[in-house]
Design a protein around this motif. Sequence first.
Motif, PDB file in Angstrom:
ATOM      1  N   SER A 243      10.754  73.817  25.084  1.00 51.78           N
ATOM      2  CA  SER A 243      10.809  72.483  24.519  1.00 51.78           C
ATOM      3  C   SER A 243      11.312  72.649  23.112  1.00 51.78           C
ATOM      4  N   LEU A 244      10.776  73.752  22.506  1.00 57.87           N
ATOM      5  CA  LEU A 244      11.556  73.861  21.122  1.00 57.87           C
ATOM      6  C   LEU A 244      13.010  74.156  21.114  1.00 57.87           C
ATOM      7  N   PHE A 245      13.783  74.816  22.057  1.00 57.95           N
ATOM      8  CA  PHE A 245      14.962  74.951  22.104  1.00 57.95           C
ATOM      9  C   PHE A 245      15.606  73.635  22.324  1.00 57.95           C
ATOM     10  N   CYS A 246      14.898  72.744  23.162  1.00 61.67           N
ATOM     11  CA  CYS A 246      15.262  71.228  23.609  1.00 61.67           C
ATOM     12  C   CYS A 246      15.436  70.590  22.599  1.00 61.67           C
ATOM     13  N   PHE A 247      14.393  70.596  21.683  1.00 62.45           N
ATOM     14  CA  PHE A 247      14.140  69.891  20.315  1.00 62.45           C
ATOM     15  C   PHE A 247      15.457  70.103  19.425  1.00 62.45           C
ATOM     16  N   TYR A 248      15.686  71.456  19.350  1.00 60.54           N
ATOM     17  CA  TYR A 248      16.741  71.912  18.341  1.00 60.54           C
ATOM     18  C   TYR A 248      18.065  71.364  18.796  1.00 60.54           C
ATOM     19  N   GLU A 249      18.291  71.434  20.083  1.00 57.69           N
ATOM     20  CA  GLU A 249      19.588  71.248  20.671  1.00 57.69           C
ATOM     21  C   GLU A 249      19.878  69.450  20.708  1.00 57.69           C
ATOM     22  N   VAL A 250      18.612  68.790  21.213  1.00 57.69           N
ATOM     23  CA  VAL A 250      18.888  67.306  21.209  1.00 57.69           C
ATOM     24  C   VAL A 250      19.014  66.852  20.067  1.00 57.69           C
ATOM     25  N   SER A 251      17.722  67.015  18.956  1.00 53.97           N
ATOM     26  CA  SER A 251      17.547  66.277  17.922  1.00 53.97           C
ATOM     27  C   SER A 251      18.110  66.742  16.551  1.00 53.97           C
TER      28      SER A 251
ATOM     29  N   SER B 275      10.972  65.059  21.236  1.00 53.67           N
ATOM     30  CA  SER B 275       9.686  65.117  20.552  1.00 53.67           C
ATOM     31  C   SER B 275       8.351  65.115  21.319  1.00 53.67           C
ATOM     32  N   MET B 276       8.306  64.395  22.313  1.00 49.63           N
ATOM     33  CA  MET B 276       7.133  64.279  23.225  1.00 49.63           C
ATOM     34  C   MET B 276       6.844  65.510  23.953  1.00 49.63           C
ATOM     35  N   CYS B 277       7.964  66.253  24.239  1.00 48.98           N
ATOM     36  CA  CYS B 277       7.857  67.403  24.967  1.00 48.98           C
ATOM     37  C   CYS B 277       7.148  68.596  24.216  1.00 48.98           C
ATOM     38  N   ILE B 278       7.629  68.559  23.102  1.00 49.70           N
ATOM     39  CA  ILE B 278       6.806  69.508  22.224  1.00 49.70           C
ATOM     40  C   ILE B 278       5.604  69.200  22.124  1.00 49.70           C
ATOM     41  N   VAL B 279       4.923  67.925  21.750  1.00 48.64           N
ATOM     42  CA  VAL B 279       3.732  67.861  21.561  1.00 48.64           C
ATOM     43  C   VAL B 279       2.847  68.089  22.798  1.00 48.64           C
ATOM     44  N   VAL B 280       3.513  67.690  24.040  1.00 44.86           N
ATOM     45  CA  VAL B 280       2.601  67.861  25.471  1.00 44.86           C
ATOM     46  C   VAL B 280       2.442  69.278  25.586  1.00 44.86           C
TER      47      VAL B 280
ATOM     48  N   LEU C 164       6.124  68.314   6.773  1.00 43.85           N
ATOM     49  CA  LEU C 164       7.453  68.644   7.175  1.00 43.85           C
ATOM     50  C   LEU C 164       8.357  67.803   7.900  1.00 43.85           C
ATOM     51  N   THR C 165       7.866  66.764   8.500  1.00 43.82           N
ATOM     52  CA  THR C 165       8.795  65.985   9.459  1.00 43.82           C
ATOM     53  C   THR C 165       8.842  64.776   8.894  1.00 43.82           C
ATOM     54  N   LYS C 166       8.428  64.174   7.883  1.00 48.25           N
ATOM     55  CA  LYS C 166       8.289  62.934   7.369  1.00 48.25           C
ATOM     56  C   LYS C 166       9.614  62.511   7.079  1.00 48.25           C
ATOM     57  N   ASP C 167      10.292  63.193   6.317  1.00 53.38           N
ATOM     58  CA  ASP C 167      11.878  62.750   5.910  1.00 53.38           C
ATOM     59  C   ASP C 167      12.588  62.860   7.219  1.00 53.38           C
ATOM     60  N   LEU C 168      12.360  63.609   8.327  1.00 46.38           N
ATOM     61  CA  LEU C 168      13.074  63.883   9.445  1.00 46.38           C
ATOM     62  C   LEU C 168      12.907  62.533  10.171  1.00 46.38           C
ATOM     63  N   ILE C 169      11.586  62.094  10.439  1.00 47.51           N
ATOM     64  CA  ILE C 169      11.455  61.101  11.479  1.00 47.51           C
ATOM     65  C   ILE C 169      11.362  59.667  10.932  1.00 47.51           C
ATOM     66  N   VAL C 170      10.956  59.505   9.821  1.00 46.36           N
ATOM     67  CA  VAL C 170      10.714  58.318   9.154  1.00 46.36           C
ATOM     68  C   VAL C 170      11.323  57.999   7.827  1.00 46.36           C
ATOM     69  N   GLY C 171      12.096  59.077   7.395  1.00 49.41           N
ATOM     70  CA  GLY C 171      12.798  59.153   6.125  1.00 49.41           C
ATOM     71  C   GLY C 171      13.603  57.842   6.087  1.00 49.41           C
ATOM     72  N   VAL C 172      13.725  57.212   4.901  1.00 49.04           N
ATOM     73  CA  VAL C 172      14.613  56.099   4.622  1.00 49.04           C
ATOM     74  C   VAL C 172      16.000  56.596   4.931  1.00 49.04           C
TER      75      VAL C 172
ATOM     76  N   SER D 253      17.216  57.887   7.786  1.00 46.59           N
ATOM     77  CA  SER D 253      17.093  58.905   8.765  1.00 46.59           C
ATOM     78  C   SER D 253      17.482  58.301  10.146  1.00 46.59           C
ATOM     79  N   ASP D 254      18.586  59.023  10.531  1.00 49.58           N
ATOM     80  CA  ASP D 254      18.915  58.676  12.111  1.00 49.58           C
ATOM     81  C   ASP D 254      18.566  59.553  13.038  1.00 49.58           C
ATOM     82  N   PHE D 255      17.035  59.642  12.974  1.00 46.66           N
ATOM     83  CA  PHE D 255      16.705  60.799  13.976  1.00 46.66           C
ATOM     84  C   PHE D 255      16.649  60.365  15.464  1.00 46.66           C
ATOM     85  N   PHE D 256      15.996  59.046  15.718  1.00 42.30           N
ATOM     86  CA  PHE D 256      15.891  58.427  16.829  1.00 42.30           C
ATOM     87  C   PHE D 256      17.081  57.870  17.613  1.00 42.30           C
ATOM     88  N   GLY D 257      18.306  57.740  16.649  1.00 39.96           N
ATOM     89  CA  GLY D 257      19.757  57.216  17.048  1.00 39.96           C
ATOM     90  C   GLY D 257      19.580  56.198  18.095  1.00 39.96           C
ATOM     91  N   THR D 258      19.980  56.000  19.346  1.00 43.60           N
ATOM     92  CA  THR D 258      19.904  54.981  20.208  1.00 43.60           C
ATOM     93  C   THR D 258      18.584  55.117  20.909  1.00 43.60           C
TER      94      THR D 258
END
Length: 669
Positions: free
Chosen positions: A43-51, A84-89, A481-489, A491-496
């Motif tokens: 899931s870490l590899f998945c997060f890196y490649e996808v996000s 993101s959910m895969c990492i958490v789960v 560590l993740t605030k600017d990545l996920i909800v930073g003004v 930020s296009d983390f979620f995309g579509t």
Amino acid sequence: MYILLIFLPIVGSCFTGLFGRYFGSKGSAFITTVCLFISFLLSLFCFYEVSFANSFVYINLSTWMNSEVLNVDWGFMFDSLTSSMCIVVTFISFLVHLYSIEYMSHDPHLPRFMSYLSLFTFFMLILVTADNFLQMFVGWEGVGLCSYLLINFWFTRIQANKAAIKAMLLNRIGDFCLLISIFVIFINFKSIDYATVAVLTPFFKNSTFNFLGFEFNVLNVIGVFMFLGATGKSAQLAFHTWLPDAMEGPTPVSALIHAATMVTAGVFLIVRCSFIYEYIDNVLKFVALIGALTSFFAATTGLLQNDMKRVIAYSTCSQLGYMIFACGLSNYSAGFFHLTNHAFFKALLFLSAGSVIHGVNDEQDMRKMGGLKNLLPYTYSMIVIGSLALIGFPFLTGFYSKDLILEVSFGKFSSLGYFSYCLGTLGAFFTAFYSSRLSYLTFVSKPMGYKQIICFAADSGKFICVALGCLAIPSIFIGYLTKDLIVGVGSDFFGTAVFVNSNNFNLFDAEFIDTFYKTLPVNLSLLGFFSALFFYTFRSHVLFKLKQSYLGKKIYYYLNRKWFFDKIYNEFFGQFFFKFGYSVSYKFVDRGVFELLGPTGLSNSALKISTNFHKMQTGYIYHYTLLILIGVSSFFGFKILLGLIGIIFDFRLLLIFLFMSLFLIKSSF
């Protein structure tokens, strides 16, 4: 890699469930834990490649259904939301497996327990990686089934049976509503793929359909029923009563349900279906209203609970309310950010509570603890870290997500936004108060338990300590560590993956609200935390007098009884359906109508008729001659009568007369 990430937990579950008697407890625990650890690494590899690399992955595994219009594939969609959910789960589940090796080591059925845990994780991964509503529903039902099996793991306990049945029944209501929304989607969109529905949704903004003479908006119906399904799974107001009772299961189960699986499924569904909710503002208002009420209700209820795990369970219910009303105010990224942050410190709190309960001979009442700070120093530090993160102490994980939700609520500059902000801020105060109360009564106060138990209390072993330590690190740092990545003004983390209508986007507005309103939630949280410490340490007699006053007794009784939701459900719904099920459905309909007109009535009638015919077999020839004459005369007489009646009356009336005669003859028997 992606397929292996999803299916490794089910491989471990099957091996452990089928061959656990051969592997033994240690072998079963090793297999399932290693499978989850590998899934976490993948899931870490998945997060890196996808996000990070912005490489959207879609896997079409095989065709599931292909019938005319209905075409459903086994497909897996990996976007930034899913990764993101895969990492958490996987991370939480891996640590819960590791924790369970020691916590459940005394249980002879450990292989079965580990098998259920892995199966739970597998279904949650199916839920979050599905690319269509039907496959998502498979995971949705799977986590419901596994929650029943795990809550009822100690099935010889009556309370565990009742809690598991309660969770199953309340979730069935939500599941039925979700199924209705999926049916409506298919009937109108002719597809249940996320991508297809997302593209076609704007064209159905004003579409209606007629049901029983009433016109309903298509998207409104889909949104309401989908939210009711999420309400059942995420334990929102009116559907929340199963969540505190689920504490009857083993503590690792509670941590897994509350942190990574089950309750987060409802929030994930709303975020995933943002492309629908953004076109139904009136339903979004309803979502925000229920979320705000839940956050306040659960915080006040947890204020006066005495069971350690139940207090943490109500805090979960309250935090889920924050996530829901954030989504209702179109701030899906803030709600999801709080979901991921909450998973770490809530798992830490539950597993630390399990360590305390393990150390004091399975005692859960905080009033029978106290003085454990020096006896369980490591667990005490973990509880403090988890509690501070929960209340949103500055610069810990919860601070970056919960306060952001309240900021954007106020930044909505609407009556509903102000309402959510006020209830959420009051809920933050109460959350801090009962978190401080939990820490004080358990660790700091004078010992109030049995001497032979308190004196032998000690920290748990290495597996539990490692699991708690691994959870403490993200509970402190992951928000920063993740605030600017996920909800930073900007930020296009979620995309579509998440769609927000431009009219509802207010993240920039929240940056310019007054400092007083920005800092009010954290100030009230600190006030609640330190006021609880002050009153319980130096002014406990004031709390006692307040409780003994007339108004204090009423408030204490009302909050301690959980706003009487359980009483209302038991007396007005439970008792009614029990009586209806026994007196009407069972005695009158089943045993009465169906049995008398069905197999029992027919068999009794046939027996009585055959008995009467048997009595006619006397053995005398003149009796048989008389019967033959009567039979022949009756036959010819009936034939003549039939001809006369056919001339005078309609033949169909004769058939009705015959059937009525047969029914009367049967009733006489």
